[in-house]
Design an enzyme around this catalytic site. Sequence first.
Site, PDB file in Angstrom:
ATOM      1  N   CYS A  20       0.837  -1.193   0.000  1.00 13.60           N
ATOM      2  CA  CYS A  20       0.000   0.000   0.000  1.00 13.60           C
ATOM      3  C   CYS A  20       0.875   1.246   0.000  1.00 13.60           C
ATOM      4  O   CYS A  20       2.100   1.156   0.078  1.00 13.60           O
ATOM      5  CB  CYS A  20      -0.895   0.021   1.241  1.00 13.60           C
ATOM      6  SG  CYS A  20       0.095   0.009   2.736  1.00 13.60           S
ATOM      7  N   CYS A  23       3.334   1.641   2.787  1.00  8.81           N
ATOM      8  CA  CYS A  23       4.592   0.890   2.678  1.00  8.81           C
ATOM      9  C   CYS A  23       5.622   1.699   1.906  1.00  8.81           C
ATOM     10  O   CYS A  23       6.778   1.838   2.318  1.00  8.81           O
ATOM     11  CB  CYS A  23       4.385  -0.432   1.932  1.00  8.81           C
ATOM     12  SG  CYS A  23       3.146  -1.488   2.641  1.00  8.81           S
ATOM     13  N   ASP A 437      26.288   3.156 -59.764  1.00  8.06           N
ATOM     14  CA  ASP A 437      27.519   3.904 -59.975  1.00  8.06           C
ATOM     15  C   ASP A 437      28.488   2.948 -60.676  1.00  8.06           C
ATOM     16  O   ASP A 437      28.524   1.773 -60.356  1.00  8.06           O
ATOM     17  CB  ASP A 437      28.072   4.346 -58.615  1.00  8.06           C
ATOM     18  CG  ASP A 437      29.362   5.096 -58.774  1.00  8.06           C
ATOM     19  OD1 ASP A 437      29.362   6.066 -59.538  1.00  8.06           O
ATOM     20  OD2 ASP A 437      30.359   4.700 -58.152  1.00  8.06           O
ATOM     21  N   ASP A 635      29.066   3.254 -53.465  1.00  7.28           N
ATOM     22  CA  ASP A 635      29.970   2.718 -52.452  1.00  7.28           C
ATOM     23  C   ASP A 635      29.793   3.349 -51.070  1.00  7.28           C
ATOM     24  O   ASP A 635      30.491   3.010 -50.134  1.00  7.28           O
ATOM     25  CB  ASP A 635      31.427   2.813 -52.909  1.00  7.28           C
ATOM     26  CG  ASP A 635      31.904   4.253 -53.026  1.00  7.28           C
ATOM     27  OD1 ASP A 635      31.156   5.154 -52.609  1.00  7.28           O
ATOM     28  OD2 ASP A 635      33.010   4.469 -53.533  1.00  7.28           O
ATOM     29  N   ASP A 639      29.435   8.394 -52.863  1.00  8.61           N
ATOM     30  CA  ASP A 639      28.098   8.570 -53.400  1.00  8.61           C
ATOM     31  C   ASP A 639      27.073   8.926 -52.336  1.00  8.61           C
ATOM     32  O   ASP A 639      25.878   8.919 -52.605  1.00  8.61           O
ATOM     33  CB  ASP A 639      27.657   7.282 -54.113  1.00  8.61           C
ATOM     34  CG  ASP A 639      28.656   6.859 -55.171  1.00  8.61           C
ATOM     35  OD1 ASP A 639      29.212   7.756 -55.804  1.00  8.61           O
ATOM     36  OD2 ASP A 639      28.872   5.656 -55.339  1.00  8.61           O
TER      37      ASP A 639
END
Lengths: 745, 134
Positions: A20, A23, A437, A635, A639
């Site tokens: 509760c 606690c 490419d 690559d 690019d």
Amino acid sequence: MTATTERLEHCDIPVSGMTCAACSARVQRALERTPGVSAANVNLMTNQATVDFDAALVATESLVEVIRQAGYGAEAPGAQLAPDELLTAQDAARSQEIATLQWKVVVSGIAAVLAMGFMLVPTGWSMQLVNIILLGISLPVVFWAGRHFYTRAWAGFRHHSADMSTLIAVGTGSAFVFSVAMTLAGGWFTARGLEPHVYYEAVVWIIALVLVGNLLEAKAKGRTSQAIRKLLGLRPTTARVVRAGAEVEIPLSELTVGDILIVRPGEKIPADGAVIDGTSNVDESMLTGEPLPVDKGPGDAVVGATLNRHGALKVQVTATGGDTVLSHIVRLVQQAQGTKAPIQQLADRVSAVFVPVILCVAIATFVIWFDFGPGPWYVHALAAAVTVLVIACPCAMGLAVPTAVMVATGRGAERGVLFKGGDVLQRASELDVVVLDKTGTVTEGRPTVTDIFTRGEGEAELLRLAASLERLSEHPLAEAFVRAAHDKDLPLSEPRRFEVRAGQGVVGEVDERSLAVGNASLMQAEGIETSPMDHRAEALGTDGKTAVFVSLDGALAGVLAIADPIKRTSKAAVADLHRLGLEVVMLTGDARRTAESVARETGIDRIIAEVLPDEKLDVIHRLQQEGKVVAMVGDGLNDAPALAQADVGVAIGTGTDVAIEAGGVTLMRGDLAGVPEALGLARRTLRVIRQNLFWAFIYNVIGVPIAAGVLYPAFGLLLTPTIAGAAMAASSVSVVSNSLRLRTA
Amino acid sequence: MTAAQWAVTLGGIAAIGWVVYYFFIAGGVRAVARVGAAGVQRVAIEVLGGYSPSIVTVRQGQPVRLEFHRADTDSCTEEVVLDGFSIRQYLPAYQTTTIEFTPTLAGTYDFSCGMGMVHGKLIVEGHGTNDGHD
């Protein structure tokens, strides 16, 4: 002024035994009173104490002790679990779930068969007695085997949320409560003209069938993340290292950067590193998908978890643990599985409102049957409402997209194809054009001497002399000469004289012979007649090769051809892309003639040549303005802008690099073969997702109205709750099974 | 219609109204992240049939630490997915799993279980302005 050494730290401590608010307040006060604690907060709901404290004054262990002394349980907080530990925890939880479900299926299955027996086989016993026996049979099913449906539905209800458990709980719960009332107060109902009617059999069957469905689903779901387990399982558990001059075997966790590994033939390489001694070939297929073993020698990088085949290698460790390529791949795959595909939005929107809507449909069904249906009302109205609740399957919708994305990203990783997420998978399935490419993607990206034509002088000698002179040049083509001579084990000489003629070539003296190596204009400048070999140079140019003239002692000695060779897999990859119905475009900064020859040889549809590096992005943009969905393959370094501009950027790796930041898709293999593979997988995945969504939607759209009884007035057709339960279980299992087909795609 | 039919019809309409109200309009526990040491915004979220709190407000640009405590074994809630942050995290049952990230864009983000049945919202508040997230 005194210096204070304050070390503020923070920790979370799981607390048990609190029931509760009083606690949690007590624990919080106890912590706050402890010297060194600057703030404490105890949460009753999460059962956790959160403490900010000065580590110089108090240790975590003391805080745990304070909580224990306050009368509650506490454990020192554990470290965050690593990805593989999480997977192990997930596996353990899954096995536990499957084991429990198996028992529940067995018990509810026996109960279901017994219940059906009592309903079908005449016993001659009174209705009241049979009903009490049926109640007895259904008790363990409702209160044990199906208990989790009710507890989960309640937990969800408290949070204003509803899921499949809600539907099962409300459906079976209402039927069960009604049946119990009929059994225990049958006389009261009979006195009011209502024949007792019970639904125990339906309740037991529904729970049994849904449990079977859950069991199959749990088993199938475990398989959706199998690829990651497989990747993590590639790592060996120990490594053989040189320590203090001796070879010792140590656990992988003790390996550190800089250690020298000894990898024998047939062993897996324990971590990423660089070869310092020995040569061998290494099978990297498990990470890159590249079927051929790769030669490795001193200076070459090797990747952890790959298989050393023939020779022994001495490897210096460059990365361990979470920094290795393998860990990186696993993280990327996990991240990809967390990124939703846009196609999921619809499913998300529907499933967010699905269950409450079904609850409303069930209530309306009850009312309509009660008001307008044939009697007895309590038989039809309740049965139809329960059937609606039970047939509706939100799970199929929720599982349709994520399971397919999970399986596909995992499958991709096994083949060296890494997708950044579900969104990329979806876009990759919608492409029109693939832009490649040229240099380093279609071709090797390394100029190579391909042909040597001589006039009298031996080929090897001509190459040796030219390479000896070119050795001092910094021109990119010069490297091709030196490499060719090196490959043929030709001993190079030191030039006596060396001169660069910009834009033309080099001249000099090697082994007391005067030499000129360069283009036609150099020969002209040196007064050397090239006409005897002009036709050779012309033919080489048509093939996209660069012709280099060599003169010896003032006379033309030969022509060498230099070209960037096409990768061995490029042609087949372009053909595969065509088979997928894609237009293949090649983008290059090279001269049109060179590009045309590469395009001819590989079957590429269209070339865009003589493009400056910073114009690549514009080319992609123009294609997109034509209304095309474009993928760019490059690559990843040079690019990067074009990869980012494209709808899907595919970064070709070097086999050991994971340059995923640049592209939505990263190929671990350094060639084009992975491109059609990635795009094909994306298409198959989206096909499976569409099938799943279609099935999940159509199932509910058709199933729910039939369950409600729309076909009853015209055809007298009404489903029973039991059949609805079977259909529901089958529908979510079928969706997961369909996604699992991608494992072998 | 008989009195019983009227009663059932009205009761049914009321029940539908209540379902709509309860699941679509009411509900949702709100929480604002607590800023702890080193500027980390922390929120503890309980996972038990749903998320509590289910509406979490944090500030843009500061690290966020969501502490999910999964208090059930329902496989429905075994994963949490944070839309917009590429996070799909398995949550072991009866343990607290911490997820850390830094929201760079203000806006409202969804988080949900792996199957999208259980939902929560993460509201990232901007610095003064409210530049939205799509």
